[in-house]
Design a protein around this motif. Structure first.
Motif, PDB file in Angstrom:
ATOM      1  N   ALA A   3       0.820  -1.208   0.000  1.00  0.00           N
ATOM      2  CA  ALA A   3       0.000   0.000   0.000  1.00  0.00           C
ATOM      3  C   ALA A   3       0.855   1.259   0.000  1.00  0.00           C
ATOM      4  O   ALA A   3       0.418   2.320  -0.473  1.00  0.00           O
ATOM      5  CB  ALA A   3      -0.936  -0.007   1.204  1.00  0.00           C
ATOM      6  N   PRO A  15       0.407   1.937  -4.137  1.00  0.00           N
ATOM      7  CA  PRO A  15      -0.997   1.855  -3.719  1.00  0.00           C
ATOM      8  C   PRO A  15      -1.959   1.569  -4.853  1.00  0.00           C
ATOM      9  O   PRO A  15      -2.973   0.889  -4.665  1.00  0.00           O
ATOM     10  CB  PRO A  15      -1.259   3.237  -3.092  1.00  0.00           C
ATOM     11  N   GLU A  16      -1.646   2.043  -6.077  1.00  0.00           N
ATOM     12  CA  GLU A  16      -2.553   1.780  -7.189  1.00  0.00           C
ATOM     13  C   GLU A  16      -2.563   0.308  -7.565  1.00  0.00           C
ATOM     14  O   GLU A  16      -3.583  -0.223  -8.041  1.00  0.00           O
ATOM     15  CB  GLU A  16      -2.198   2.644  -8.403  1.00  0.00           C
ATOM     16  N   GLU A  57      -2.240  -2.141  -5.325  1.00  0.00           N
ATOM     17  CA  GLU A  57      -3.100  -2.773  -4.332  1.00  0.00           C
ATOM     18  C   GLU A  57      -4.573  -2.530  -4.646  1.00  0.00           C
ATOM     19  O   GLU A  57      -5.408  -3.433  -4.501  1.00  0.00           O
ATOM     20  CB  GLU A  57      -2.769  -2.275  -2.926  1.00  0.00           C
ATOM     21  N   GLU A  58      -4.913  -1.325  -5.093  1.00  0.00           N
ATOM     22  CA  GLU A  58      -6.297  -1.037  -5.449  1.00  0.00           C
ATOM     23  C   GLU A  58      -6.743  -1.882  -6.636  1.00  0.00           C
ATOM     24  O   GLU A  58      -7.883  -2.368  -6.678  1.00  0.00           O
ATOM     25  CB  GLU A  58      -6.465   0.460  -5.759  1.00  0.00           C
ATOM     26  N   LYS A  62      -7.465  -5.347  -5.354  1.00  0.00           N
ATOM     27  CA  LYS A  62      -8.723  -5.409  -4.620  1.00  0.00           C
ATOM     28  C   LYS A  62      -9.899  -5.588  -5.577  1.00  0.00           C
ATOM     29  O   LYS A  62     -10.857  -6.310  -5.299  1.00  0.00           O
ATOM     30  CB  LYS A  62      -8.924  -4.129  -3.798  1.00  0.00           C
ATOM     31  N   PRO A  94      -7.568   1.306 -11.107  1.00  0.00           N
ATOM     32  CA  PRO A  94      -7.875   2.439 -10.233  1.00  0.00           C
ATOM     33  C   PRO A  94      -7.813   3.753 -11.005  1.00  0.00           C
ATOM     34  O   PRO A  94      -7.213   3.825 -12.079  1.00  0.00           O
ATOM     35  CB  PRO A  94      -6.764   2.376  -9.182  1.00  0.00           C
ATOM     36  N   GLN A 104      -6.684   9.585  -8.265  1.00  0.00           N
ATOM     37  CA  GLN A 104      -7.133   9.457  -6.879  1.00  0.00           C
ATOM     38  C   GLN A 104      -5.926   9.066  -6.037  1.00  0.00           C
ATOM     39  O   GLN A 104      -5.539   7.903  -5.970  1.00  0.00           O
ATOM     40  CB  GLN A 104      -8.233   8.404  -6.761  1.00  0.00           C
ATOM     41  N   CYS A 105      -5.321  10.043  -5.381  1.00  0.00           N
ATOM     42  CA  CYS A 105      -4.063   9.799  -4.673  1.00  0.00           C
ATOM     43  C   CYS A 105      -4.298   9.400  -3.220  1.00  0.00           C
ATOM     44  O   CYS A 105      -5.296   9.783  -2.608  1.00  0.00           O
ATOM     45  CB  CYS A 105      -3.179  11.045  -4.732  1.00  0.00           C
ATOM     46  N   TYR A 106      -3.347   8.662  -2.696  1.00  0.00           N
ATOM     47  CA  TYR A 106      -3.435   8.160  -1.332  1.00  0.00           C
ATOM     48  C   TYR A 106      -2.564   9.001  -0.408  1.00  0.00           C
ATOM     49  O   TYR A 106      -1.767   9.834  -0.867  1.00  0.00           O
ATOM     50  CB  TYR A 106      -3.010   6.695  -1.296  1.00  0.00           C
ATOM     51  N   ALA A 107      -2.713   8.780   0.877  1.00  0.00           N
ATOM     52  CA  ALA A 107      -1.935   9.548   1.862  1.00  0.00           C
ATOM     53  C   ALA A 107      -0.449   9.467   1.542  1.00  0.00           C
ATOM     54  O   ALA A 107       0.083   8.382   1.297  1.00  0.00           O
ATOM     55  CB  ALA A 107      -2.220   9.015   3.264  1.00  0.00           C
ATOM     56  N   CYS A 163       0.001  10.067  -9.542  1.00  0.00           N
ATOM     57  CA  CYS A 163       0.235  10.267  -8.126  1.00  0.00           C
ATOM     58  C   CYS A 163       1.700   9.997  -7.825  1.00  0.00           C
ATOM     59  O   CYS A 163       2.256   8.991  -8.255  1.00  0.00           O
ATOM     60  CB  CYS A 163      -0.646   9.345  -7.280  1.00  0.00           C
TER      61      CYS A 163
END
Length: 447
Positions: free
Chosen positions: A360, A364-365, A367-368, A371, A414, A418-421, A445
């Motif tokens: 993640a 992270p993309e 992992e998305e 999912k 994904p 849409q960016c993650y922390a 991102c």
């Protein structure tokens, strides 16, 4: 399985009759819109490395790993390598933890607890079958224990099957429903008329009773207590055994006095599902006589040469050419099965996907995407049949599937904006972070 030396940029692995499994050579692409290799990203901060996709070493494991690798490399734009393979789901768990020798049963090479891993993704895992190990890993390695991202889109099962040809023949002849356990009740039907008798089997290709689970005293005692079939066991040198006829066969009460009226149930190993089949045959008055193949070749050959019932699991290519039909039993009773009473249907087992704890952060993309990744059983079977028919390697088969199912895999992707922390919206052309996504072209991102 036979390992072969790397050749022409490929790593070959031979598994059964399916042909070689391999990973694509450097520079090879599957999709016309593939991101070029030189533009793909590594992960890591101080040290850069590719994402590791640990392959489970069976047909569906290789094929689904190939599908995932193609999309991660060519669409999401990450360098990814195939690692492993491992012969069991558990090996993948330890690989994701970061253990150095995840396939070694005696020492997984985890030391006092790894701090990082080069294996990040595993698909086609049978979690429920290894739940105690999964829970222990979560407890022993809390910092690097893998995450389960959920079901792949289908469920696995081991059960009793027959070929669709035999099933169709019985239905057309007298409306006999051989995909239902009551169709084998000798009080009402003679299902054996549609199968070859046990005597038709070449004994040199069978394991003698003394090499099967018929000699496991505890299992045979439990069978007798559960069913009341004391005539189906015997005591030899103080140990309880399943009674053996002709050195190779155990016959159920329904046809014990007339073995020619029994029909074979073929299994392998030392008797996969042997006690379960004994329980069902006796409880439901079925003419089913379990017998164990001496070799894997005998196990895979017999159902094509003789009309019989057989042990099988899905997804798997071994008997797909027979279009097998599962024999259904009363609904799965979890409490009964936990006590060893397996007279009801077997359970379906979730086939899952897993990632390392740090994926993640690293990607992270990816992992998305994982999912959202869900593929149906018939699609997996289609790939397995494609490989059997063409004898192509797993990467080629997966590539064909990916090209033919673009709308599906695009739904797994994904939103790149849409960016993650810890990540910001970045414009590659201007090398600047931006504040909005009104024009998504060229945006990504970035940490």
């Amino acid at each position: 399985m036979r390992a072969m030396l790397p050749s022409k940029g490929y790593l070959f692995l031979w598994l059964g009759h399916l042909g070689p499994f391999l990973t694509m050579s450097a520079g090879a692409t599957c999709l016309s819109q593939a991101i070029p290799e030189e533009l793909r990203k590594h992960v890591g901060t101080t040290e850069k490395y590719p994402l590791g996709i640990w392959a489970n070493d069976w047909a569906a494991g290789h094929l689904t790993s190939d599908v995932v690798q193609i999309i991660i490399q060519e669409i999401l734009g990450f360098h990814a390598v195939r690692t492993g393979p491992g012969p069991g789901t558990v090996d993948g768990f330890f690989a994701l933890v970061g253990c150095e020798t995840p396939t070694s049963f005696s020492d997984r090479g985890c030391g006092e607890g790894p701090t990082t891993t080069r294996n990040h993704i595993v698909v086609e895992g049978w979690t429920e079958s290894y739940m105690p190990t999964w829970l222990k890993i979560q407890q022993d390695y809390p910092d690097t224990a893998p995450k389960n991202l959920g079901n792949m889109g289908y469920f696995g099962k081991t059960s009793m099957y027959l070929s669709s040809e035999v099933q169709k023949r019985a239905w057309e002849a007298e409306g006999l429903n051989l995909e239902f356990y009551r169709g084998y009740n000798v009080s009402w039907h003679n299902a054996a008329a549609y199968f070859d008798p046990p005597s038709s089997l070449n004994l040199t290709h069978l394991k003698p009773c003394t090499e099967t689970r018929l000699v496991v005293s505890e299992a045979m005692e439990f069978y007798a207590e559960l069913t009341g079939d004391s005539a189906g066991i015997e005591r030899v040198d103080g140990q309880v055994r399943g009674k053996c006829w002709d050195g190779y066969f155990w016959y159920p009460p329904s046809c014990r006095n007339s073995p020619s009226q029994c029909l074979p149930f073929l299994t392998a190993g030392t008797g996969w599902n042997l006690e379960e089949t004994m329980q069902k045959a006796t409880a439901w008055n079925m003419q089913v006589a379990p017998v164990v193949a001496a070799t894997w070749k005998a196990f895979t050959d017999f159902p094509s040469q003789r009309d019989m019932t057989f042990y099988w699991w899905v997804p798997d290519p071994t008997f797909l050419h027979l279009s097998p039909v599962e024999i259904t039993f009363p609904a799965f009773d979890r409490a009964a099965h936990s006590r060893g009473d397996k007279r009801t249907a077997p359970s379906s087992i979730s086939i899952d996907k897993y990632v390392s704890k740090d994926l993640a952060v690293l990607a992270p993309e990816v992992e998305e995407f994982l999912k959202a990744f869900r593929i149906e059983m018939q699609m997996v079977n289609k790939m397995l049949l494609d490989q059997i028919e063409t004898k192509d390697n797993s990467s080629e088969v997966a590539c064909r599937w990916v090209n033919a199912n673009e709308n599906l895999w695009k739904s797994w992707l994904p939103d790149v904006t849409q960016c993650y922390a810890g990540f910001g919206l970045y414009h590659e052309a201007t090398n600047q972070y931006v504040a909005d996504r009104k024009d998504p072209s060229g945006l990504m991102c970035k940490a």
